[in-house]
Design a protein around this motif. Structure first.
Motif, short mmCIF file in Angstrom:
data_model
loop_
_atom_site.label_atom_id
_atom_site.label_comp_id
_atom_site.label_asym_id
_atom_site.label_seq_id
_atom_site.Cartn_x
_atom_site.Cartn_y
_atom_site.Cartn_z
N SER A 31 -51.38 2.21 -4.79
CA SER A 31 -51.13 0.93 -5.46
C SER A 31 -52.17 0.72 -6.55
O SER A 31 -53.33 1.11 -6.41
N ILE A 32 -51.71 0.11 -7.62
CA ILE A 32 -52.57 -0.20 -8.76
C ILE A 32 -52.46 -1.70 -9.00
O ILE A 32 -51.41 -2.20 -9.40
N VAL A 33 -53.53 -2.42 -8.71
CA VAL A 33 -53.53 -3.87 -8.88
C VAL A 33 -53.68 -4.19 -10.36
O VAL A 33 -54.62 -3.74 -11.01
N LEU A 34 -52.73 -4.95 -10.88
CA LEU A 34 -52.74 -5.33 -12.29
C LEU A 34 -53.13 -6.80 -12.49
O LEU A 34 -53.54 -7.18 -13.57
N GLY A 35 -52.96 -7.60 -11.46
CA GLY A 35 -53.33 -9.02 -11.55
C GLY A 35 -52.15 -9.91 -11.82
O GLY A 35 -51.40 -10.26 -10.92
N PRO A 36 -51.96 -10.29 -13.09
CA PRO A 36 -50.88 -11.22 -13.41
C PRO A 36 -49.49 -10.65 -13.12
O PRO A 36 -49.22 -9.47 -13.37
N ASP A 37 -48.65 -11.50 -12.60
CA ASP A 37 -47.28 -11.15 -12.26
C ASP A 37 -46.55 -10.51 -13.44
O ASP A 37 -45.94 -9.45 -13.31
N ALA A 38 -46.63 -11.14 -14.59
CA ALA A 38 -45.91 -10.66 -15.77
C ALA A 38 -46.36 -9.25 -16.19
O ALA A 38 -45.55 -8.44 -16.63
N ALA A 56 -42.75 -3.36 -9.16
CA ALA A 56 -43.81 -4.36 -9.16
C ALA A 56 -43.78 -5.08 -7.82
O ALA A 56 -42.72 -5.49 -7.35
N ILE A 57 -44.92 -5.21 -7.20
CA ILE A 57 -45.06 -5.97 -5.96
C ILE A 57 -45.76 -7.27 -6.33
O ILE A 57 -46.88 -7.25 -6.85
N VAL A 62 -47.72 -10.30 -2.04
CA VAL A 62 -49.17 -10.16 -2.18
C VAL A 62 -49.72 -11.49 -2.68
O VAL A 62 -48.98 -12.34 -3.17
N ALA A 63 -51.02 -11.66 -2.59
CA ALA A 63 -51.65 -12.92 -3.01
C ALA A 63 -51.47 -13.14 -4.51
O ALA A 63 -51.40 -12.19 -5.30
N GLU A 64 -51.40 -14.39 -4.90
CA GLU A 64 -51.31 -14.77 -6.31
C GLU A 64 -52.45 -14.12 -7.09
O GLU A 64 -53.58 -14.06 -6.63
#
Length: 96
Positions: A31-38, A56-57, A62-64
């Motif tokens: 998994s690669i955390v990108l942060g913002p949903d968009a 996209a998860i 996952v947390a906001e």
């Protein structure tokens, strides 16, 4: 097949790290955390257009603020395909 899965997973994670991409998850889940949903949605769209089944998860799974891309590596993924995916990720998520 288990050994092959471990080899493929190690190969893929090494290729991501070589591109400066921090990869989380354990074993065959990357998994690669990108942060913002968009940002995660747009990155997944670009990768899907390139022929990869990357999703996209997003919240509430996952947390906001921690939206991410998640990939499952399989023993039958050829190294060339994993390399192309790592290259595509490098172009879509530079500097992450």
């Amino acid at each position: 097949r288990r050994n092959l899965l471990h080899e493929r997973t190690k190969f893929f994670r090494t290729e991501l790290l070589a591109r400066g991409i921090a990869v989380g998850g354990t074993h065959y889940i990357a998994s690669i955390v990108l942060g913002p949903d968009a940002l995660a949605v747009e990155a997944a769209r670009c990768l899907q257009e390139a022929g990869f089944d990357v999703r996209a998860i997003r919240p509430p799974t996952v947390a906001e603020g921690t939206a991410r891309l998640r990939m499952s590596i399989h023993a039958d993924h050829e190294p060339a395909v994993l390399l192309r995916l790592a290259e595509a990720l490098g172009a879509v998520v530079p500097g992450i």
